[in-house]
Design a protein around this motif. Structure first.
Motif, PDB file in Angstrom:
ATOM      1  N   GLY A  65       0.825  -1.203   0.000  1.00 11.36           N
ATOM      2  CA  GLY A  65       0.000   0.000   0.000  1.00 11.36           C
ATOM      3  C   GLY A  65       0.857   1.249   0.000  1.00 11.36           C
ATOM      4  N   ILE A  88       1.341   5.365   0.860  1.00 11.49           N
ATOM      5  CA  ILE A  88       0.943   6.504   1.681  1.00 11.49           C
ATOM      6  C   ILE A  88       1.535   7.735   1.007  1.00 11.49           C
ATOM      7  CG2 ILE A  88       1.096   7.629   3.924  1.00 11.49           C
ATOM      8  CD1 ILE A  88       1.531   4.820   5.158  1.00 11.49           C
ATOM      9  N   SER A 109      -6.772   2.297   1.033  1.00  8.84           N
ATOM     10  CA  SER A 109      -5.443   2.720   0.616  1.00  8.84           C
ATOM     11  C   SER A 109      -5.149   2.335  -0.825  1.00  8.84           C
ATOM     12  CB  SER A 109      -4.388   2.115   1.540  1.00  8.84           C
ATOM     13  OG  SER A 109      -4.376   0.715   1.414  1.00  8.84           O
ATOM     14  N   GLY A 157      -3.065   0.787  -3.665  1.00 11.28           N
ATOM     15  CA  GLY A 157      -2.163  -0.364  -3.664  1.00 11.28           C
ATOM     16  C   GLY A 157      -2.868  -1.622  -4.102  1.00 11.28           C
ATOM     17  N   ILE A 183       4.162  -1.694  -5.257  1.00 12.10           N
ATOM     18  CA  ILE A 183       3.469  -0.422  -5.011  1.00 12.10           C
ATOM     19  C   ILE A 183       3.745   0.572  -6.136  1.00 12.10           C
ATOM     20  CG2 ILE A 183       5.157   0.713  -3.486  1.00 12.10           C
ATOM     21  CD1 ILE A 183       1.285   0.754  -3.365  1.00 12.10           C
ATOM     22  N   CYS A 207       4.873   0.768   7.855  1.00 15.28           N
ATOM     23  CA  CYS A 207       4.325  -0.260   8.735  1.00 15.28           C
ATOM     24  C   CYS A 207       4.002  -1.540   7.976  1.00 15.28           C
ATOM     25  CB  CYS A 207       3.090   0.236   9.483  1.00 15.28           C
ATOM     26  SG  CYS A 207       1.686   0.589   8.451  1.00 15.28           S
ATOM     27  N   HIS A 237       1.116  -4.491   8.252  1.00 10.37           N
ATOM     28  CA  HIS A 237      -0.209  -4.714   8.831  1.00 10.37           C
ATOM     29  C   HIS A 237      -0.650  -6.142   8.559  1.00 10.37           C
ATOM     30  CE1 HIS A 237      -4.783  -3.723   8.750  1.00 10.37           C
ATOM     31  NE2 HIS A 237      -4.409  -4.062   9.963  1.00 10.37           N
ATOM     32  N   SER A 244       0.024  -6.655   4.693  1.00  8.60           N
ATOM     33  CA  SER A 244       0.287  -5.495   3.844  1.00  8.60           C
ATOM     34  C   SER A 244       1.527  -4.754   4.308  1.00  8.60           C
ATOM     35  CB  SER A 244      -0.891  -4.515   3.890  1.00  8.60           C
ATOM     36  OG  SER A 244      -2.062  -5.110   3.416  1.00  8.60           O
ATOM     37  N   TYR A 256       3.050  -1.081   4.048  1.00  6.30           N
ATOM     38  CA  TYR A 256       2.676   0.290   3.703  1.00  6.30           C
ATOM     39  C   TYR A 256       3.922   1.161   3.600  1.00  6.30           C
ATOM     40  CZ  TYR A 256      -2.212  -0.784   4.300  1.00  6.30           C
ATOM     41  OH  TYR A 256      -3.462  -1.314   4.156  1.00  6.30           O
ATOM     42  N   TYR A 257       4.073   1.805   2.438  1.00  5.87           N
ATOM     43  CA  TYR A 257       5.238   2.627   2.153  1.00  5.87           C
ATOM     44  C   TYR A 257       4.855   4.093   2.001  1.00  5.87           C
ATOM     45  CZ  TYR A 257       7.803  -1.627   1.095  1.00  5.87           C
ATOM     46  OH  TYR A 257       8.407  -2.849   1.177  1.00  5.87           O
ATOM     47  N   PHE A 266      -4.832   4.195  10.125  1.00  4.61           N
ATOM     48  CA  PHE A 266      -4.244   5.368   9.481  1.00  4.61           C
ATOM     49  C   PHE A 266      -4.577   6.642  10.244  1.00  4.61           C
ATOM     50  CE2 PHE A 266      -3.231   4.652   4.671  1.00  4.61           C
ATOM     51  CZ  PHE A 266      -2.291   3.699   5.009  1.00  4.61           C
TER      52      PHE A 266
END
Length: 162
Positions: free
Chosen positions: A17, A19, A43, A45, A58, A77, A79, A95, A97-98, A138
């Motif tokens: 995902g 960010i 999100s 992704g 991503i 993170c 998840h 997941s 998250y970048y 989030f």
């Protein structure tokens, strides 16, 4: 081929995902979780393909979904999410998250690609909790992006998975 498999207990999926934050807002996708279902935000992704790194996924997914070329800044993170979707049963999703940025800032001034089923929208971070938005964490994580520690978050919304 996506890193996803089904079993008699449910579905497992490996996901990446993005960010992307600008001016106190985060870029999210607006769509429906299931046909005829309620509209939600989620999100940007998607699934990590076999032999693809999460970072490669991503970058690919962002280009495919909204036409934006990005570069990865850092992992924010991981998840691990256990949830149930109506008609789809139990799900276990991991997941990555970048935090990302556009390759060219001017691209943020252009319209994003959209489909009849989903589109990219900017959500104010301070109002995140007032949207039907996923992932729910989030609402806190986006306010702590200066903290460079990598968070590990586990969410259990499917009782059958416990």
């Amino acid at each position: 081929m996506d890193n996803c498999y089904d079993s008699e207990k449910g579905t497992f999926r490996l996901r990446a995902g993005a960010i992307l934050v600008r001016d106190g807002k985060v870029l999210m996708m607006k769509g429906r979780l299931a046909e005829g279902g309620k509209e939600v935000m989620y999100s940007l992704g998607g699934a990590i393909m076999f032999q693809e790194t999460a970072e490669e996924a991503i970058i690919r997914e962002t280009k495919e979904e909204i036409g934006l070329s990005i570069r990865v800044k850092r992992l924010v993170c991981i998840h691990e999410n256990f949830f149930n979707v109506e008609d789809l049963g139990n799900n276990h999703e991991v997941s990555f998250y970048y935090l990302v940025e556009p390759v060219d800032e001017e691209d943020l001034k252009k319209p994003f690609l959209k489909t009849p089923l989903e589109e990219a929208v900017w959500i104010p971070i301070d109002d995140y909790q007032s949207y039907d938005a996923y992932p729910a964490f989030f609402k806190d994580t986006l306010k702590q992006l200066d903290d460079e520690r990598i968070q590990t978050i586990v969410t259990r919304l499917a009782k059958e998975c416990e």
